[in-house]
Design a protein around this motif. Sequence first.
Motif, short mmCIF file in Angstrom:
data_model
loop_
_atom_site.label_atom_id
_atom_site.label_comp_id
_atom_site.label_asym_id
_atom_site.label_seq_id
_atom_site.Cartn_x
_atom_site.Cartn_y
_atom_site.Cartn_z
N ARG A 77 0.75 -1.20 0.15
CA ARG A 77 -0.07 0.04 -0.01
C ARG A 77 0.89 1.26 0.12
O ARG A 77 1.77 1.34 0.73
N LEU A 78 0.52 2.01 -0.83
CA LEU A 78 1.19 3.54 -0.89
C LEU A 78 0.35 4.65 -0.52
O LEU A 78 -0.72 4.68 -1.28
N PHE A 79 1.03 5.47 0.39
CA PHE A 79 0.09 6.66 0.81
C PHE A 79 1.02 7.69 0.30
O PHE A 79 2.35 7.94 0.43
N VAL A 80 0.41 8.83 -0.20
CA VAL A 80 0.89 10.07 -1.10
C VAL A 80 0.34 11.08 -0.64
O VAL A 80 -0.94 11.30 -0.46
N LEU A 81 1.05 12.29 -0.04
CA LEU A 81 0.50 13.58 0.37
C LEU A 81 1.01 14.37 -0.88
O LEU A 81 2.22 14.69 -0.99
N GLU A 82 0.12 15.24 -1.44
CA GLU A 82 0.41 16.07 -2.45
C GLU A 82 -0.29 17.64 -2.09
O GLU A 82 -0.97 17.60 -1.54
N GLN A 83 0.57 18.47 -2.80
CA GLN A 83 0.06 19.92 -2.61
C GLN A 83 0.20 20.39 -4.10
O GLN A 83 1.27 20.35 -4.48
N SER A 84 -0.98 20.77 -4.59
CA SER A 84 -0.74 21.46 -6.05
C SER A 84 -0.13 20.62 -7.02
O SER A 84 0.57 21.04 -7.73
N GLY A 85 -0.52 19.14 -6.79
CA GLY A 85 0.35 18.35 -7.76
C GLY A 85 1.52 17.88 -7.39
O GLY A 85 2.24 17.12 -8.28
N THR A 86 2.22 18.46 -6.42
CA THR A 86 3.60 18.15 -5.78
C THR A 86 3.68 17.03 -4.82
O THR A 86 2.93 17.46 -3.67
N GLY A 87 4.32 16.09 -5.09
CA GLY A 87 4.37 15.31 -3.72
C GLY A 87 5.17 15.86 -2.58
O GLY A 87 6.36 16.06 -2.81
N LYS B 189 11.80 20.30 1.79
CA LYS B 189 11.40 21.78 1.91
C LYS B 189 10.05 21.72 2.57
O LYS B 189 9.48 22.92 3.08
N ALA B 190 9.51 20.93 2.87
CA ALA B 190 8.21 20.65 3.59
C ALA B 190 7.91 20.21 5.09
O ALA B 190 7.08 19.79 5.76
N ALA B 191 9.51 19.83 5.38
CA ALA B 191 9.64 19.02 6.80
C ALA B 191 8.84 19.90 7.95
O ALA B 191 8.79 19.21 9.07
N ARG B 192 8.88 21.30 7.73
CA ARG B 192 8.23 22.05 8.92
C ARG B 192 6.57 21.58 9.17
O ARG B 192 6.04 21.82 10.29
N LEU B 193 6.12 21.06 8.11
CA LEU B 193 4.82 20.70 8.17
C LEU B 193 4.32 19.19 8.48
O LEU B 193 3.45 18.58 8.63
N GLY C 188 5.70 13.60 6.78
CA GLY C 188 5.93 11.99 6.97
C GLY C 188 5.16 11.70 7.74
O GLY C 188 4.34 10.57 7.89
N LEU C 189 4.83 12.34 9.03
CA LEU C 189 4.03 11.70 10.01
C LEU C 189 2.34 11.90 9.46
O LEU C 189 1.68 10.99 9.89
N VAL C 190 2.16 12.57 8.84
CA VAL C 190 0.98 12.99 8.14
C VAL C 190 0.33 11.48 7.22
O VAL C 190 -0.58 11.22 7.65
N VAL C 191 1.25 11.33 6.60
CA VAL C 191 1.02 9.93 5.66
C VAL C 191 1.21 8.66 6.52
O VAL C 191 0.37 7.65 6.40
N ARG C 192 2.06 8.80 7.46
CA ARG C 192 2.16 7.59 8.45
C ARG C 192 1.08 7.37 9.12
O ARG C 192 0.28 6.23 9.35
N GLN C 193 0.21 8.58 9.62
CA GLN C 193 -1.16 8.57 10.42
C GLN C 193 -2.10 8.06 9.48
O GLN C 193 -3.18 7.34 9.95
N ALA C 194 -2.14 8.52 8.24
CA ALA C 194 -3.17 8.01 7.28
C ALA C 194 -3.14 6.64 7.07
O ALA C 194 -4.12 6.03 6.79
N SER C 195 -1.98 5.98 6.96
CA SER C 195 -1.78 4.42 6.77
C SER C 195 -2.17 3.86 8.08
O SER C 195 -2.59 2.81 7.88
N ILE C 196 -2.20 4.26 9.06
CA ILE C 196 -2.54 3.76 10.30
C ILE C 196 -4.26 3.81 10.43
O ILE C 196 -4.78 2.73 10.59
N ARG C 197 -4.74 4.99 10.06
CA ARG C 197 -6.08 4.96 9.86
C ARG C 197 -6.65 4.01 8.84
O ARG C 197 -7.79 3.20 8.98
#
Length: 140
Positions: free
Chosen positions: A14-24, A47-51, A54-63
């Motif tokens: 299973r692959l979970f991807v977080l995108e913003q305006s088409g950018t992974g 460049k997105a580390a402050r957001l 990685g934790l967001v997609v990991r939590q999505a995978s847990i859900r």
Amino acid sequence: MLARLAACEAPGLRLFVLEQSGTGLAVALNLDHAGESWAYNTGFAPKAARLSPGLVVRQASIRDAIERGARRYDLGPGDFLYKREMGGECCDRVRIEAADGSPAGRALRIASLSRRRLRRVVWVRTALGTFRSATDRAGR
């Protein structure tokens, strides 16, 4: 874990991807089998580390694992605060390293040790200290 998945007829990937305006911004890869899910790898755009993507997609995978009825979710080795904060429980793991007694076997064994574990090897710690002292003296 990977050997168990490879031996079964239909391991799930299973692959979970977080995108913003088409950018992974982040991806998480999970391996699933028989009601268990393993957090295999996560990556994110620096460049997105402050957001914390990685934790967001990991939590999505847990859900996702919970919604699919997984009985177990393995976040991998290491007792980290974020794992406990998400309700994780520690479990014992065993790591076995074997090598023959030949010089080549001993060299391969030493090479396989992680940097942290190498610091615990007395002769390595002594050699590194000696090297640093000599380097410091040469730099003065």
